[in-house]
Design a protein around this motif. Sequence first.
Motif, PDB file in Angstrom:
ATOM      1  N   SER A 132       8.641  73.695  21.307  1.00 52.82           N
ATOM      2  CA  SER A 132       9.942  73.116  21.842  1.00 52.82           C
ATOM      3  C   SER A 132       9.864  71.613  22.119  1.00 52.82           C
ATOM      4  O   SER A 132      11.129  71.054  21.436  1.00 52.82           O
ATOM      5  CB  SER A 132      10.200  73.662  23.355  1.00 52.82           C
ATOM      6  N   ILE A 133       9.048  71.090  22.555  1.00 52.76           N
ATOM      7  CA  ILE A 133       8.975  69.279  22.575  1.00 52.76           C
ATOM      8  C   ILE A 133       8.894  68.734  21.182  1.00 52.76           C
ATOM      9  O   ILE A 133       9.849  67.884  20.954  1.00 52.76           O
ATOM     10  CB  ILE A 133       7.825  69.013  23.428  1.00 52.76           C
ATOM     11  N   ASN A 134       8.302  69.369  20.290  1.00 45.93           N
ATOM     12  CA  ASN A 134       8.143  68.929  18.728  1.00 45.93           C
ATOM     13  C   ASN A 134       9.537  68.986  18.315  1.00 45.93           C
ATOM     14  O   ASN A 134       9.924  67.929  17.472  1.00 45.93           O
ATOM     15  CB  ASN A 134       7.010  69.712  18.141  1.00 45.93           C
ATOM     16  N   THR A 135      10.166  70.043  18.429  1.00 47.51           N
ATOM     17  CA  THR A 135      11.463  70.437  17.671  1.00 47.51           C
ATOM     18  C   THR A 135      12.579  69.675  18.064  1.00 47.51           C
ATOM     19  O   THR A 135      13.163  68.798  17.557  1.00 47.51           O
ATOM     20  CB  THR A 135      11.888  72.068  17.914  1.00 47.51           C
ATOM     21  N   SER A 136      12.433  69.293  19.493  1.00 43.85           N
ATOM     22  CA  SER A 136      13.454  68.322  20.141  1.00 43.85           C
ATOM     23  C   SER A 136      13.361  67.162  19.750  1.00 43.85           C
ATOM     24  O   SER A 136      14.043  66.351  19.693  1.00 43.85           O
ATOM     25  CB  SER A 136      13.508  68.673  21.608  1.00 43.85           C
ATOM     26  N   LEU A 137      12.100  66.524  19.682  1.00 39.96           N
ATOM     27  CA  LEU A 137      11.802  65.137  19.315  1.00 39.96           C
ATOM     28  C   LEU A 137      12.265  64.679  17.910  1.00 39.96           C
ATOM     29  O   LEU A 137      12.771  63.691  17.566  1.00 39.96           O
ATOM     30  CB  LEU A 137      10.378  64.709  19.629  1.00 39.96           C
ATOM     31  N   THR A 138      11.879  65.757  16.919  1.00 38.96           N
ATOM     32  CA  THR A 138      12.343  65.552  15.536  1.00 38.96           C
ATOM     33  C   THR A 138      13.857  65.457  15.409  1.00 38.96           C
ATOM     34  O   THR A 138      14.532  64.512  14.594  1.00 38.96           O
ATOM     35  CB  THR A 138      11.665  66.566  14.661  1.00 38.96           C
TER      36      THR A 138
END
Length: 197
Positions: A132-138
């Motif tokens: 979730s965090i990686n998707t949001s950051l990208t």
Amino acid sequence: MKQKYGLDQKDLFSTDNVNPTIGNELKYQALMASLIASILMLIYITFRFEFKSGVAAVIAMIHDVLVMLTVYAVFRIPINTSFIAAILTILGYSINDTIIVFDRIRENRKYMKKEEFSNVVNKSIWQTMARSINTSLTTLLTITVLYILGVQSIKDFAFPLIVGIVSGTYSSIFIASPIWVMWREWEAKKKSRLKAV
């Protein structure tokens, strides 16, 4: 205009005229689009998981819409057709994140049958947290570049999206799943009280 304000030919000229009729029409369209999207998502999540999870996901989406409305109000961003697009984009983004968490909960319930539901949910959230965090950051990186390099109309669309992505990620992890857990625990306590009586 050019002579009075000392503008060059390259300066962007833009006029928006929103009368009360168009304003009411935009409000109605945004409300109807959000309502239809919420009902269809509730039906889909109820079919895929259960009714309680569908309601929890819709509550999380309502949270995201309220955050978006607050951002528009606080920063005095004009409400236009990009407002409807921003709300629907955030609804889709938020529900996607929520479904991924719910899907992991469903998978873990098969293998952790003896565990309490709250423990299964907690483990599932931790397992999907990095994704979730990686998707949001990208996604945030891309939208932030659009906000920095874009013209004003793009900025009016990108800024609420930045806030909405953060809000959607937060709500899918910290609002939707806990509401589902609390509802199930409340029902379990209610059943145990009825059995005791």
